[in-house]
Design an enzyme around this catalytic site. Structure first.
Site, PDB file in Angstrom:
ATOM      1  N   LYS A 250       0.819  -1.216   0.000  1.00 16.30           N
ATOM      2  CA  LYS A 250       0.000   0.000   0.000  1.00 16.30           C
ATOM      3  C   LYS A 250       0.852   1.264   0.000  1.00 16.30           C
ATOM      4  O   LYS A 250       0.447   2.293  -0.536  1.00 16.30           O
ATOM      5  CB  LYS A 250      -0.966  -0.003   1.179  1.00 16.30           C
ATOM      6  CG  LYS A 250      -0.334  -0.056   2.550  1.00 16.30           C
ATOM      7  CD  LYS A 250      -1.408  -0.129   3.634  1.00 16.30           C
ATOM      8  CE  LYS A 250      -0.773  -0.214   5.026  1.00 16.30           C
ATOM      9  NZ  LYS A 250      -0.019  -1.464   5.223  1.00 16.30           N
TER      10      LYS A 250
ATOM     11  N   ARG B  36      -5.887   1.959  11.719  1.00 13.02           N
ATOM     12  CA  ARG B  36      -5.693   0.506  11.819  1.00 13.02           C
ATOM     13  C   ARG B  36      -6.684  -0.142  12.775  1.00 13.02           C
ATOM     14  O   ARG B  36      -6.778  -1.360  12.822  1.00 13.02           O
ATOM     15  CB  ARG B  36      -4.272   0.196  12.279  1.00 13.02           C
ATOM     16  CG  ARG B  36      -3.219   0.463  11.221  1.00 13.02           C
ATOM     17  CD  ARG B  36      -1.849   0.075  11.696  1.00 13.02           C
ATOM     18  NE  ARG B  36      -0.854   0.180  10.646  1.00 13.02           N
ATOM     19  CZ  ARG B  36       0.435  -0.047  10.831  1.00 13.02           C
ATOM     20  NH1 ARG B  36       0.870  -0.378  12.032  1.00 13.02           N
ATOM     21  NH2 ARG B  36       1.279   0.073   9.829  1.00 13.02           N
TER      22      ARG B  36
ATOM     23  N   ARG C 187      12.643  -9.210   2.500  1.00 15.44           N
ATOM     24  CA  ARG C 187      13.052  -7.802   2.573  1.00 15.44           C
ATOM     25  C   ARG C 187      14.342  -7.653   3.374  1.00 15.44           C
ATOM     26  O   ARG C 187      14.568  -8.332   4.360  1.00 15.44           O
ATOM     27  CB  ARG C 187      11.951  -6.950   3.215  1.00 15.44           C
ATOM     28  CG  ARG C 187      10.716  -6.867   2.365  1.00 15.44           C
ATOM     29  CD  ARG C 187       9.838  -5.671   2.704  1.00 15.44           C
ATOM     30  NE  ARG C 187       9.391  -5.611   4.082  1.00 15.44           N
ATOM     31  CZ  ARG C 187       8.375  -4.855   4.491  1.00 15.44           C
ATOM     32  NH1 ARG C 187       7.714  -4.123   3.613  1.00 15.44           N
ATOM     33  NH2 ARG C 187       8.023  -4.837   5.761  1.00 15.44           N
TER      34      ARG C 187
ATOM     35  N   ARG D 178      14.833  -6.432   9.242  1.00 13.08           N
ATOM     36  CA  ARG D 178      14.151  -5.694  10.293  1.00 13.08           C
ATOM     37  C   ARG D 178      13.453  -6.664  11.235  1.00 13.08           C
ATOM     38  O   ARG D 178      12.949  -7.713  10.807  1.00 13.08           O
ATOM     39  CB  ARG D 178      13.098  -4.752   9.681  1.00 13.08           C
ATOM     40  CG  ARG D 178      13.622  -3.403   9.343  1.00 13.08           C
ATOM     41  CD  ARG D 178      12.605  -2.502   8.689  1.00 13.08           C
ATOM     42  NE  ARG D 178      11.202  -2.797   9.015  1.00 13.08           N
ATOM     43  CZ  ARG D 178      10.174  -2.190   8.427  1.00 13.08           C
ATOM     44  NH1 ARG D 178      10.393  -1.287   7.488  1.00 13.08           N
ATOM     45  NH2 ARG D 178       8.943  -2.474   8.749  1.00 13.08           N
TER      46      ARG D 178
ATOM     47  N   ARG E 218       1.882 -10.197  13.316  1.00 15.65           N
ATOM     48  CA  ARG E 218       1.352  -8.946  12.766  1.00 15.65           C
ATOM     49  C   ARG E 218       0.094  -9.202  11.941  1.00 15.65           C
ATOM     50  O   ARG E 218      -0.866  -8.424  11.976  1.00 15.65           O
ATOM     51  CB  ARG E 218       2.402  -8.259  11.903  1.00 15.65           C
ATOM     52  CG  ARG E 218       3.604  -7.725  12.673  1.00 15.65           C
ATOM     53  CD  ARG E 218       4.642  -7.131  11.738  1.00 15.65           C
ATOM     54  NE  ARG E 218       4.192  -5.871  11.164  1.00 15.65           N
ATOM     55  CZ  ARG E 218       4.833  -5.241  10.183  1.00 15.65           C
ATOM     56  NH1 ARG E 218       5.929  -5.773   9.657  1.00 15.65           N
ATOM     57  NH2 ARG E 218       4.393  -4.091   9.720  1.00 15.65           N
TER      58      ARG E 218
END
Length: 217
Positions: free
Chosen positions: A13, A88, A123, A156, A167
């Site tokens: 997004k 959120r 990532r 990360r 998450r």
């Protein structure tokens, strides 16, 4: 236009928010970036936010809402803004509503949990200059070394597989009701994220242009 971009962590997004920014010339307000900046500056609220982010948990509403309230009051938001990563939770969505902030369009970028886990697991980030890479989609030409500043790339904390799964659980339990909230208001549009970024961009921009055309009628 005031626009919200919804989507699970890793759905892309943020990329689509930047594409919309270029099209409409209005600022992107990314709560993730704002909170990470505060954490890097080691402000009191930033350090509190970092504790939650490192665990892959949502930052409490009172911290996030305060940051957003200050940001949308700035002059560059007078012509509109794009919220990326906010709201959120229902409490955050209700805050926007009760504050009288008009939301014209909500775009939800949908990507399955399996694909998100794969994306985020690949990532990599440079701890020195902040450059981001992906082992499959955007690798560094230096392997595990940053191609910009030659620091060793890291994963990360919130991209680690166990944290990603947590998450996603939090997202489904706390953020999914936000979709219903905006769907009932008639402003929610869903774009299915594709394997090719260019295809997701095409679908997102088509959704935006259709809305703009209908708003002009």
């Amino acid at each position: 236009m005031n626009i919200i971009l919804l989507g699970a962590p890793g759905s892309g997004k943020g990329t689509q928010a930047e594409n919309i920014r270029e099209r409409l010339n209005i600022p992107v307000i990314s709560t993730g970036a704002i909170l990470r900046e505060a954490a890097a500056e080691r402000t009191e609220s930033g350090l509190k936010a970092k504790e939650y982010m490192d665990r892959g948990e949502l930052v409490p509403d009172e911290i996030v809402i305060g940051v957003i309230k200050e940001r949308i009051a700035k002059p560059d938001c007078e012509a509109g803004f794009i919220l990326d990563g906010f709201p959120r939770t229902m409490a955050q969505a209700e805050y926007i509503d009760e504050a009288g902030v008009r939301i014209d369009l909500v775009i939800d970028i949908y990507v399955s949990d399996g694909k998100i886990t794969e994306r985020m697991g690949g990532r990599r980030m440079c701890p020195s200059c902040g450059a981001t890479y992906h082992l499959r989609h955007r690798p560094s030409h230096r392997g595990d070394i940053c191609g910009r500043c030659e620091s060793r790339l890291i994963i990360r904390n919130d991209d680690k597989p166990e944290v990603v799964l947590d998450r996603l659980k939090i997202y489904h339990s706390q953020t999914m009701p936000v979709k219903d909230f905006y769907s009932k208001k008639g402003v929610l549009k869903t774009v299915e994220g594709q394997d090719e970024l260019s295809e997701t961009t095409r679908l997102t921009m088509e959704t935006l242009e259709e809305f703009i055309a209908s708003a002009k009628k």
